[in-house]
Write a protein that holds these residues in place. Sequence first.
Motif, short mmCIF file in Angstrom:
data_model
loop_
_atom_site.label_atom_id
_atom_site.label_comp_id
_atom_site.label_asym_id
_atom_site.label_seq_id
_atom_site.Cartn_x
_atom_site.Cartn_y
_atom_site.Cartn_z
N VAL A 1 0.84 -1.20 0.00
CA VAL A 1 0.00 0.00 0.00
C VAL A 1 0.87 1.25 0.00
N LEU A 2 2.03 1.16 0.65
CA LEU A 2 2.91 2.32 0.77
C LEU A 2 3.90 2.47 -0.39
N ASP A 3 4.23 1.36 -1.04
CA ASP A 3 5.28 1.41 -2.07
C ASP A 3 4.93 0.47 -3.21
N GLU A 4 4.85 1.00 -4.38
CA GLU A 4 4.49 0.24 -5.59
C GLU A 4 5.45 -0.93 -5.86
N ARG A 5 6.70 -0.81 -5.45
CA ARG A 5 7.66 -1.90 -5.69
C ARG A 5 7.22 -3.20 -5.05
N TYR A 6 6.62 -3.12 -3.87
CA TYR A 6 6.19 -4.33 -3.18
C TYR A 6 4.91 -4.90 -3.80
N LEU A 7 4.08 -4.04 -4.33
CA LEU A 7 2.91 -4.52 -5.07
C LEU A 7 3.38 -5.29 -6.30
N GLU A 8 4.43 -4.82 -6.94
CA GLU A 8 4.98 -5.53 -8.10
C GLU A 8 5.53 -6.89 -7.70
N GLU A 9 6.11 -7.00 -6.51
CA GLU A 9 6.59 -8.30 -6.02
C GLU A 9 5.41 -9.26 -5.84
N ILE A 10 4.32 -8.75 -5.28
CA ILE A 10 3.11 -9.58 -5.10
C ILE A 10 2.59 -10.04 -6.45
N ARG A 11 2.46 -9.10 -7.37
CA ARG A 11 1.97 -9.44 -8.70
C ARG A 11 2.87 -10.46 -9.40
N GLY A 12 4.17 -10.28 -9.28
CA GLY A 12 5.10 -11.19 -9.92
C GLY A 12 4.99 -12.61 -9.38
N ALA A 13 4.94 -12.74 -8.07
CA ALA A 13 4.82 -14.07 -7.47
C ALA A 13 3.48 -14.70 -7.80
N ALA A 14 2.42 -13.91 -7.78
CA ALA A 14 1.09 -14.45 -8.06
C ALA A 14 0.97 -14.93 -9.50
N THR A 15 1.42 -14.14 -10.42
CA THR A 15 1.28 -14.55 -11.82
C THR A 15 2.23 -15.69 -12.18
N ALA A 16 3.36 -15.77 -11.50
CA ALA A 16 4.28 -16.87 -11.76
C ALA A 16 3.70 -18.20 -11.30
N LEU A 17 2.88 -18.17 -10.26
CA LEU A 17 2.37 -19.41 -9.67
C LEU A 17 0.92 -19.72 -10.02
N SER A 18 0.15 -18.74 -10.43
CA SER A 18 -1.26 -18.97 -10.73
C SER A 18 -1.41 -19.70 -12.07
N HIS A 19 -2.38 -20.60 -12.12
CA HIS A 19 -2.64 -21.35 -13.35
C HIS A 19 -3.73 -20.70 -14.21
N VAL A 20 -4.44 -19.73 -13.63
CA VAL A 20 -5.56 -19.15 -14.37
C VAL A 20 -5.38 -17.68 -14.71
N ARG A 21 -4.47 -17.01 -14.07
CA ARG A 21 -4.31 -15.56 -14.28
C ARG A 21 -2.95 -15.23 -14.85
N GLU A 22 -2.96 -14.46 -15.91
CA GLU A 22 -1.71 -13.95 -16.46
C GLU A 22 -1.75 -12.43 -16.56
N ASP A 23 -2.71 -11.80 -15.88
CA ASP A 23 -2.87 -10.35 -15.95
C ASP A 23 -2.66 -9.75 -14.57
N PRO A 24 -1.43 -9.40 -14.25
CA PRO A 24 -1.11 -8.93 -12.90
C PRO A 24 -1.78 -7.61 -12.52
N GLU A 25 -2.26 -6.85 -13.50
CA GLU A 25 -2.90 -5.58 -13.19
C GLU A 25 -4.20 -5.74 -12.42
N ARG A 26 -4.72 -6.93 -12.40
CA ARG A 26 -5.97 -7.18 -11.65
C ARG A 26 -5.71 -7.25 -10.14
N ILE A 27 -4.46 -7.34 -9.75
CA ILE A 27 -4.10 -7.30 -8.33
C ILE A 27 -3.79 -5.85 -8.01
N VAL A 28 -4.60 -5.26 -7.15
CA VAL A 28 -4.51 -3.83 -6.87
C VAL A 28 -4.48 -3.59 -5.36
#
Length: 102
Positions: free
Chosen positions: A46-73
């Motif tokens: 919430v405080l720093d976009e860099r950490y949101l990008e880490e969340i998005r990267g890990a989620a999209t790397a491991l998710s089998h159904v989502r390849e659109d990290p922008e949906r994680i907000v």
Amino acid sequence: MDAAATGDPRADRLPRERARAVGRAAALLLDVFNPAAMVVTEPASVLDERYLEEIRGAATALSHVREDPERIVTPHAGPAVLPEAAATTLLSRVFRDPFSMS
């Protein structure tokens, strides 16, 4: 967070690791529920976009159904999200029926 913001690599490591852990959990939820959007309230993201990008990267790397990290907000409330969420539960009775309160 202040030390991480100044570039201290030791202070930056913990929120990055935590963000990746949140991303792994997010991937599981994405695979189970496949939501149109996922709002994360992890404080560092919430405080720093860099950490949101880490969340998005890990989620999209491991998710089998989502390849659109922008949906994680992050929430629009920004850093005030947790107090606002707590207040919402406290005020839920008023929100349900505001005229019954006397």
